[in-house]
Motif scaffolding. Structure first.
Motif, PDB file in Angstrom:
ATOM      1  N   MET A   1       0.876  -1.332   0.012  1.00  0.00           N
ATOM      2  CA  MET A   1       0.172   0.043   0.041  1.00  0.00           C
ATOM      3  C   MET A   1       0.894   1.272  -0.063  1.00  0.00           C
ATOM      4  N   SER A   2       0.430   2.189  -0.823  1.00  0.00           N
ATOM      5  CA  SER A   2       1.205   3.457  -0.962  1.00  0.00           C
ATOM      6  C   SER A   2       0.938   4.547  -0.181  1.00  0.00           C
ATOM      7  N   ALA A   3       1.533   5.432   0.371  1.00  0.00           N
ATOM      8  CA  ALA A   3       1.282   6.631   1.037  1.00  0.00           C
ATOM      9  C   ALA A   3       0.426   7.655   0.097  1.00  0.00           C
ATOM     10  N   PRO A   4      -0.431   8.275   0.727  1.00  0.00           N
ATOM     11  CA  PRO A   4      -1.058   9.290  -0.555  1.00  0.00           C
ATOM     12  C   PRO A   4      -0.103  10.322  -0.864  1.00  0.00           C
ATOM     13  N   TYR A   5       0.797  10.818   0.055  1.00  0.00           N
ATOM     14  CA  TYR A   5       1.719  11.968  -0.162  1.00  0.00           C
ATOM     15  C   TYR A   5       3.294  11.358  -0.087  1.00  0.00           C
ATOM     16  N   ASP A   6       3.737  12.114  -0.710  1.00  0.00           N
ATOM     17  CA  ASP A   6       5.433  11.818  -0.660  1.00  0.00           C
ATOM     18  C   ASP A   6       6.406  12.749   0.373  1.00  0.00           C
ATOM     19  N   ILE A   7       5.589  14.111   0.537  1.00  0.00           N
ATOM     20  CA  ILE A   7       6.080  15.234   1.312  1.00  0.00           C
ATOM     21  C   ILE A   7       4.918  15.899   2.075  1.00  0.00           C
ATOM     22  N   ILE A   8       5.147  15.752   3.266  1.00  0.00           N
ATOM     23  CA  ILE A   8       3.998  16.641   3.972  1.00  0.00           C
ATOM     24  C   ILE A   8       4.873  17.748   4.626  1.00  0.00           C
ATOM     25  N   VAL A   9       4.496  18.979   4.437  1.00  0.00           N
ATOM     26  CA  VAL A   9       4.774  20.365   4.819  1.00  0.00           C
ATOM     27  C   VAL A   9       3.919  20.884   5.942  1.00  0.00           C
ATOM     28  N   ALA A  10       4.285  21.107   7.102  1.00  0.00           N
ATOM     29  CA  ALA A  10       3.370  21.458   8.296  1.00  0.00           C
ATOM     30  C   ALA A  10       3.857  23.017   8.495  1.00  0.00           C
ATOM     31  N   GLY A  11       2.945  23.711   7.792  1.00  0.00           N
ATOM     32  CA  GLY A  11       3.039  25.319   8.078  1.00  0.00           C
ATOM     33  C   GLY A  11       3.322  25.965   6.720  1.00  0.00           C
ATOM     34  N   ALA A  12       2.433  27.090   6.403  1.00  0.00           N
ATOM     35  CA  ALA A  12       2.468  27.898   5.321  1.00  0.00           C
ATOM     36  C   ALA A  12       3.183  29.180   5.494  1.00  0.00           C
ATOM     37  N   GLY A  13       4.198  29.278   6.372  1.00  0.00           N
ATOM     38  CA  GLY A  13       5.009  30.504   6.638  1.00  0.00           C
ATOM     39  C   GLY A  13       6.114  30.602   5.439  1.00  0.00           C
ATOM     40  N   LEU A  14       6.743  31.542   5.659  1.00  0.00           N
ATOM     41  CA  LEU A  14       7.960  31.646   4.464  1.00  0.00           C
ATOM     42  C   LEU A  14       8.796  30.401   4.340  1.00  0.00           C
ATOM     43  N   GLY A  15       9.019  29.692   5.353  1.00  0.00           N
ATOM     44  CA  GLY A  15       9.809  28.548   4.939  1.00  0.00           C
ATOM     45  C   GLY A  15       9.080  27.467   4.287  1.00  0.00           C
ATOM     46  N   GLY A  16       7.827  27.147   4.667  1.00  0.00           N
ATOM     47  CA  GLY A  16       7.152  26.217   4.072  1.00  0.00           C
ATOM     48  C   GLY A  16       6.526  26.509   2.734  1.00  0.00           C
ATOM     49  N   LEU A  17       6.344  27.621   2.293  1.00  0.00           N
ATOM     50  CA  LEU A  17       5.892  28.019   1.126  1.00  0.00           C
ATOM     51  C   LEU A  17       7.041  28.219  -0.063  1.00  0.00           C
ATOM     52  N   SER A  18       8.141  28.739   0.876  1.00  0.00           N
ATOM     53  CA  SER A  18       9.219  28.801  -0.068  1.00  0.00           C
ATOM     54  C   SER A  18       9.833  27.208  -0.432  1.00  0.00           C
ATOM     55  N   PHE A  19       9.683  26.392   0.449  1.00  0.00           N
ATOM     56  CA  PHE A  19      10.176  24.763   0.066  1.00  0.00           C
ATOM     57  C   PHE A  19       9.146  24.508  -0.907  1.00  0.00           C
ATOM     58  N   VAL A  20       7.845  24.592  -0.893  1.00  0.00           N
ATOM     59  CA  VAL A  20       7.106  23.887  -1.948  1.00  0.00           C
ATOM     60  C   VAL A  20       7.478  24.763  -3.167  1.00  0.00           C
ATOM     61  N   TRP A  21       7.316  25.838  -3.298  1.00  0.00           N
ATOM     62  CA  TRP A  21       8.036  26.804  -4.521  1.00  0.00           C
ATOM     63  C   TRP A  21       8.999  26.094  -5.099  1.00  0.00           C
ATOM     64  N   HIS A  22       9.948  26.036  -4.352  1.00  0.00           N
ATOM     65  CA  HIS A  22      11.258  25.420  -4.899  1.00  0.00           C
ATOM     66  C   HIS A  22      11.221  23.928  -5.529  1.00  0.00           C
ATOM     67  N   LEU A  23      10.338  23.031  -4.670  1.00  0.00           N
ATOM     68  CA  LEU A  23      10.004  21.960  -5.088  1.00  0.00           C
ATOM     69  C   LEU A  23       9.316  21.938  -6.650  1.00  0.00           C
ATOM     70  N   LEU A  24       8.586  22.897  -6.741  1.00  0.00           N
ATOM     71  CA  LEU A  24       7.635  23.128  -8.119  1.00  0.00           C
ATOM     72  C   LEU A  24       8.735  23.486  -9.261  1.00  0.00           C
ATOM     73  N   ASP A  25       9.611  24.361  -8.721  1.00  0.00           N
ATOM     74  CA  ASP A  25      10.617  24.866  -9.682  1.00  0.00           C
ATOM     75  C   ASP A  25      11.700  23.738 -10.227  1.00  0.00           C
ATOM     76  N   ALA A  26      11.714  22.774  -9.359  1.00  0.00           N
ATOM     77  CA  ALA A  26      12.784  21.618  -9.586  1.00  0.00           C
ATOM     78  C   ALA A  26      12.244  20.769 -10.663  1.00  0.00           C
ATOM     79  N   GLY A  27      10.821  20.938 -11.177  1.00  0.00           N
ATOM     80  CA  GLY A  27      10.323  20.056 -12.288  1.00  0.00           C
ATOM     81  C   GLY A  27       9.620  18.795 -11.867  1.00  0.00           C
ATOM     82  N   ASP A  28       9.697  18.413 -10.758  1.00  0.00           N
ATOM     83  CA  ASP A  28       9.167  16.980 -10.569  1.00  0.00           C
ATOM     84  C   ASP A  28       7.696  17.227 -10.277  1.00  0.00           C
ATOM     85  N   GLU A  29       6.857  16.877 -11.161  1.00  0.00           N
ATOM     86  CA  GLU A  29       5.394  17.112 -11.088  1.00  0.00           C
ATOM     87  C   GLU A  29       4.730  15.646 -10.330  1.00  0.00           C
ATOM     88  N   THR A  30       5.628  14.730 -10.229  1.00  0.00           N
ATOM     89  CA  THR A  30       5.064  13.347  -9.799  1.00  0.00           C
ATOM     90  C   THR A  30       5.187  13.077  -8.208  1.00  0.00           C
TER      91      THR A  30
END
Length: 113
Positions: A1-30
């Protein structure tokens, strides 16, 4: 059984939002990302500042940009250009709005309040 998420980010402050932004910039949409916060409302409660070149992420959204440094002494003021670098200041409300718009449009990112 696979987990529904690969990464869970707790908090949408500067750090959390920047982290997810950079994940998207890395181009991995999977990679499935869950971002959790109490709320995702853009609040005008602070500013965030950073050093960077003209093409730095979020530089185009800065409210204020400094291109020179100034140091003052009793009877002397010294100003120096920062060259390729600048000091950018962005309002948290603007930053959150821009990032959250992008995250909401990303098919692999889920926001949970």
């Amino acid at each position: 059984m696979s987990a529904p998420y690969d990464i869970i980010v707790a908090g949408a402050g500067l750090g959390g939002l920047s982290f997810v932004w950079h994940l998207l910039d890395a181009g991995d949409e999977t990679t499935r990302v869950l971002l959790i916060d109490r709320h995702f409302e853009p609040l005008a409660d602070r500013t965030w500042c950073f050093w960077g070149e003209a093409d730095a992420p979020f530089a185009e959204h800065a409210e204020v940009v400094w291109g020179e440094a100034e140091v003052r002494f009793d009877d002397l003021t010294v100003r120096e250009p920062l060259g390729e670098m600048a000091y950018y200041c962005i309002r948290s409300e603007t930053f959150r709005s821009r990032v959250l718009d992008r995250l909401r449009a990303a098919p692999n990112v889920t926001l949970l309040e």
